[in-house]
Design an enzyme around this catalytic site. Structure first.
Site, PDB file in Angstrom:
ATOM      1  N   GLU A  36       0.849  -1.192   0.000  1.00  0.00           N
ATOM      2  CA  GLU A  36       0.000   0.000   0.000  1.00  0.00           C
ATOM      3  C   GLU A  36       0.888   1.248   0.000  1.00  0.00           C
ATOM      4  OE1 GLU A  36      -2.140  -0.925   3.598  1.00  0.00           O
ATOM      5  OE2 GLU A  36      -2.734  -2.843   2.723  1.00  0.00           O
ATOM      6  N   GLU A  95      -3.997  -6.894   3.052  1.00  0.00           N
ATOM      7  CA  GLU A  95      -2.774  -7.447   3.639  1.00  0.00           C
ATOM      8  C   GLU A  95      -2.592  -8.945   3.364  1.00  0.00           C
ATOM      9  OE1 GLU A  95      -4.740  -5.265   5.087  1.00  0.00           O
ATOM     10  OE2 GLU A  95      -3.374  -3.580   5.361  1.00  0.00           O
ATOM     11  N   GLN A 102       1.880  -2.097   5.707  1.00  0.00           N
ATOM     12  CA  GLN A 102       2.156  -0.702   6.042  1.00  0.00           C
ATOM     13  C   GLN A 102       2.524  -0.476   7.510  1.00  0.00           C
ATOM     14  OE1 GLN A 102      -0.862   2.540   5.099  1.00  0.00           O
ATOM     15  NE2 GLN A 102       0.578   2.670   3.416  1.00  0.00           N
ATOM     16  N   ASP A 152       0.886  -3.134  13.188  1.00  0.00           N
ATOM     17  CA  ASP A 152      -0.440  -3.431  13.760  1.00  0.00           C
ATOM     18  C   ASP A 152      -1.350  -4.140  12.744  1.00  0.00           C
ATOM     19  OD1 ASP A 152      -0.560  -1.345  16.369  1.00  0.00           O
ATOM     20  OD2 ASP A 152       0.798  -0.822  14.752  1.00  0.00           O
ATOM     21  N   TYR A 153      -1.111  -3.921  11.455  1.00  0.00           N
ATOM     22  CA  TYR A 153      -1.986  -4.522  10.440  1.00  0.00           C
ATOM     23  C   TYR A 153      -1.437  -5.838   9.902  1.00  0.00           C
ATOM     24  CZ  TYR A 153      -3.545   0.179  11.084  1.00  0.00           C
ATOM     25  OH  TYR A 153      -3.936   1.334  11.681  1.00  0.00           O
ATOM     26  N   HIS A 167      -1.386   2.219  16.095  1.00  0.00           N
ATOM     27  CA  HIS A 167      -0.198   2.721  15.392  1.00  0.00           C
ATOM     28  C   HIS A 167       1.040   2.621  16.256  1.00  0.00           C
ATOM     29  CE1 HIS A 167      -3.435   4.501  13.019  1.00  0.00           C
ATOM     30  NE2 HIS A 167      -2.591   4.403  12.016  1.00  0.00           N
TER      31      HIS A 167
END
Ligand code: TPP
Length: 808
Positions: free
Chosen positions: A499, A530, A552, A555-556, A597
């Protein structure tokens, strides 16, 4: 059948004719496959095999798919595909039974060497040295996994590789992997598994990317016992995907619907699909309806529990083999009696192959029982007090018609604890024999978690960073940018995507300008997806490319953690070194601010990703060195950059494109005498600051940056520090009991660090809650300089209270 008769052609449509011989061969493949399923189930129910899941009811469509599957093509499918594997010539009945019995010889059971349960197919595309074999000369199947739908992300990558090989001229020379991108990635999935999120994510991404993916949905109306009305809107996957159908602009899918018992229609459907997919690189969905499942889902239950009488009768009537037989008779290909004769022959041959397979499985174990029995007889003679009881156990093992290796080990254990350390020659023989077996069984069941080739990441030659007076001092992100630039220039197989990676060069600009320089096939934007970003990378890596797939934010990564865990990190293990996927996952994390984040969930990441390397560089120079190391290896890795470090100043090494940071080698950032702090990532900076303050109280802190969580301190260097300081604090930003506890286990248990401690070992971590937003939220969520100071001071105070009076 006369030669003339064999070559007689039957027209299936205007563009497709098959000879009688080809059709009969197809039928026999399907029939034998059905027999294998029937016998396979019995083998499980009689206890000879542990679990069975078979492809009955799905045979005829798979014949059609195999007709168009060419050398160079790839499959990413699931446990129903045995007929396809047989018809394509990449598996056979002996291999099928070898997997059912879990034979551990890779030549006999090449899919997984007995590691995966039956129905988990793959082909081997690495030689013994771990080098790629020419994939364009082979029919390739990526290794199946059990979680439903998990074949989809990888499928996308396998298909996307063809696009890159076709569209990037610099890749034309890699003809072992692709001939002009002509290869199709074939996917298969059950109708119920198309309810999974990653199915839709992959379908959409393949449409966006326009890749040669030919996806078949085997629709038998159920997912185990749950009927289609609970699985799919309108009970039809092709119906609800209609919006994906190609339009006049040529974008989208070709969607084809066909019935699973209709051999001519299936052959035509696959012929049409292949042409569109291979030539035009348009993704195709074939929805194969009206399939059946004559034996139910698997050996764990019977389908009579959930299918109505009417449904069972319908399945019998519309069984694909029955219908194909009827069609052959109606076309005068074979008469009923000719078919019956062939079937009788095939039933015999499958039965015989099954018996041979079981013998091949059992013979080596029986030989081992013989050797073991001989040793035990010697022990019986040497230990008259126990001879009766030991003899009883031995006879019990010898009487077993189908012994397991486990039985041998259980017996050895019983004998050893019975003789209680009386090491007679027989007992020593027994112990030595067990040691030999342990080595063999380690190889059978535990090897190849990581690469065992000469390109293993731990074997990469170290090359220190070199600096000169002209090495520029820049923002950290520019160090990475220089590293990526050098690697993209060095090797056309290196590419990066994710991304915001393409046009703006990632959210922190480590790829800034590189899309302009190398083109949008090398530095590429993706959708927000993802799971399939990772899958895209897995497929590309399997097909010889060197992808860097960016998630990115750390956390993701959780979205993709399942696929990283189930697929990427098990590739080498589940094929016993038959396949590899050297994919780099790049992400950034740890300390910023806010619940989503600033996470640092390293504990659950490292526990889910055994089989990958997990690297946690403290700054961008260390990160660059890790990228270089992993790109020189043939292994997958996750590299977590420090989110708030991109604007901190660092110098670009003169050898930015080649210097390496060895994995599994911690670095001492500050030498000290009184206590060791073991940490990584951004905590290094906080620890260094706290150490300055502690020095004013005459507390000398040694700080070790672990850098690499998997592997962890390969040379046990941290314990050397403990020998000197006798105190240790494990520090990180994960939750209590997370990666800090893992580090503690590694140092205290594996390295024997507990022996050197004068104070209780401690961990200092973030709080249990997710990190709150803002400066104060961060302060009360994550460990900071003050927390480190206080914790270290208290440890020191405990042993020397006079020297360190209360401060707080
Ligand atoms: C993620 C996940 N959830 C549940 C299961 C258990 N499971 C195995 S097969 C299956 C049904 C799959 O049905 P379908 O996709 O229609 O394929 P079929 O077996 O009918 O060919 C389920 C629920 C699993 N393997 N993985």
């Amino acid at each position: 059948m006369s030669v003339l008769e064999k070559t007689r052609t039957i027209s299936l449509s205007e563009t497709l004719s098959l000879t009688v011989e080809e059709i009969v061969k197809d039928y026999r493949t399907a029939f034998q496959s059905r027999q294998a399923s029937l016998i396979g189930r019995k083998e499980v129910l009689s206890g000879k095999a542990k679990f069975g899941i078979f492809g009955d009811g799905k045979e005829v469509a798979q014949l059609a798919m195999a007709r168009v599957f060419k050398p160079g093509d790839f499959r990413s499918g699931y446990y129903r595909d045995q007929t396809f594997m047989f018809a394509a010539g990449i598996s056979d009945i002996p291999k099928f039974f070898a997997q059912l019995y879990a034979i551990t010889d890779i030549d006999l059971e090449p899919s997984s060497a007995g590691r995966s349960m039956n129905g988990h197919f793959s082909t081997r595309w690495l030689n013994e040295k771990g080098e790629y074999l020419p994939q364009t000369k082979m029919k390739n199947s990526s290794a199946d996994v059990s979680p439903t739908g998990s074949q989809m992300p990888r499928l996308l990558g396998l298909a996307y590789a063809s696009k890159l090989y076709r569209e990037n001229p610099a890749l034309k020379e890699f003809t072992d992997f692709s001939i002009n991108g002509n290869e199709i990635a074939f996917g298969t999935i059950g109708n119920a598994s198309s309810s999974e999120g990653m199915f839709f994510e992959a379908v959409n991404a393949a449409g966006v990317l326009q890749v040669p993916m030919l996806l078949s949905v085997w629709d038998d109306g159920y997912g185990i016992s749950v009927p289609a009305k609970y699985q799919t809107t309108k009970q039809s996957i092709s119906e609800i995907l209609k919006g994906f159908q190609r339009d006049e602009n040529g974008e989208g899918y070709e969607i084809i619907k066909v019935r699973g018992w209709d051999y001519p229609a299936l052959c035509n459907a696959y012929q049409k699909a292949e042409k569109i997919c291979r030539e035009d690189h348009v993704p195709v969905l074939i929805h194969v309806e009206e399939m059946t499942q004559p034996q139910g889902h698997s050996t764990s239950g019977s389908h009579e529990r959930y299918k109505s009488k009417e449904r069972l009768a319908w399945e019998e009537e519309w069984d694909c083999l029955k219908k194909m037989k009827e069609w052959m008779i109606s076309e005068s290909i074979l008469s009923e009696s000719e078919i019956a004769a062939i079937e009788a022959e095939d039933i015999q041959s499958v039965r015989q192959l099954k018996n041979e397979s079981f013998k091949i499985y059992l013979d080596p174990i029986k030989s081992e029982v013989k050797i073991l029995s001989d040793i035990i007889e010697q022990i019986e003679a040497e230990h008259p007090n126990f001879s009766e009881v030991i003899k009883g156990w031995r006879s019990e093992l010898q009487r077993k018609s189908d012994p397991f290796r486990k039985d041998q080990m259980v017996l050895i254990h019983k004998i050893l604890i019975t003789v209680k350390g009386n090491f007679t020659p027989g007992i020593i023989r027994l112990i030595n024999w067990k040691k030999e077996q342990d080595i063999l069984n380690y190889d059978r069941y535990n090897s190849f978690l990581y690469s065992e080739s000469e390109w293993s990441a731990v074997k990469v030659q170290p090359e220190p960073a070199v600096y000169s007076d002209s090495s520029p001092l820049v923002d950290g992100r520019e160090v990475l940018q220089a590293c990526f630039d050098a690697n993209l220039a060095r090797d056309p197989r290196v590419l990066a995507f994710g991304e915001d990676v393409g046009h703006i060069g990632d959210v922190n600009q480590a790829f800034a300008g590189l899309q302009t320089k190398y083109g949008s096939l090398r530095v590429t934007d993706t959708g927000i997806r993802e799971v399939t970003i990772v899958g895209q990378g897995i497929g590309l890596a399997m097909r010889g490319l060197r992808p860097i797939a960016e998630i990115q934010y750390l956390d993701y990564l959780l979205y993709a953690l399942q696929i990283l865990s189930d697929d990427l990190s098990t590739v080498q293990y589940r094929t016993k070194g038959g396949q590899k996927a050297p994919l780099i996952i790049r992400t950034r994390g740890h300390r910023l601010e806010g619940i989503w984040h600033a996470g640092s969930p390293m504990g659950h990441i490292i526990h889910a990703l055994r089989g990958m390397h997990v690297l946690v560089p403290r700054n961008m120079t260390q990160a660059a060195g890790f990228y270089n190391t992993i790109l020189k290896s043939d292994e997958p890795a996750l590299i977590v950059e420090v989110l708030n470090g991109y604007r901190l100043k660092e110098r670009i090494p003169d050898n930015i494109g080649s210097f390496t940071v060895p994995i599994g080698v911690p670095e001492i950032l500050r030498k000290g005498e009184d206590i060791t702090i073991v940490t990584y990532g951004p905590c290094c900076r906080y620890a260094l600051e706290a150490a300055e303050q502690l020095a004013e109280f005459d507390i000398s802190v040694e700080i070790i940056d672990v850098q690499s969580l998997l592997p962890f301190d390969l040379h046990s260097s941290i314990v050397q520090s403990l020998k000197k300081t006798n105190r240790v604090l494990f520090l990180d930003e994960d939750v209590p009991g997370g990666a800090s506890s893992y580090m503690m286990q590694q140092v205290l248990e594996l390295q024997g660090g507990y022996r050197w401690l004068d104070s209780a070992p401690k961990t200092l971590t973030a709080k249990e809650n997710r990190p709150a937003y803002g400066t104060d939220g961060d302060y009360w969520s994550k460990p900071g300089v003050e927390d480190i100071f206080r914790t270290v001071y208290e440890i020191m105070q405990e042993t020397e209270p006079k020297r360190y009076p209360p401060l707080f």
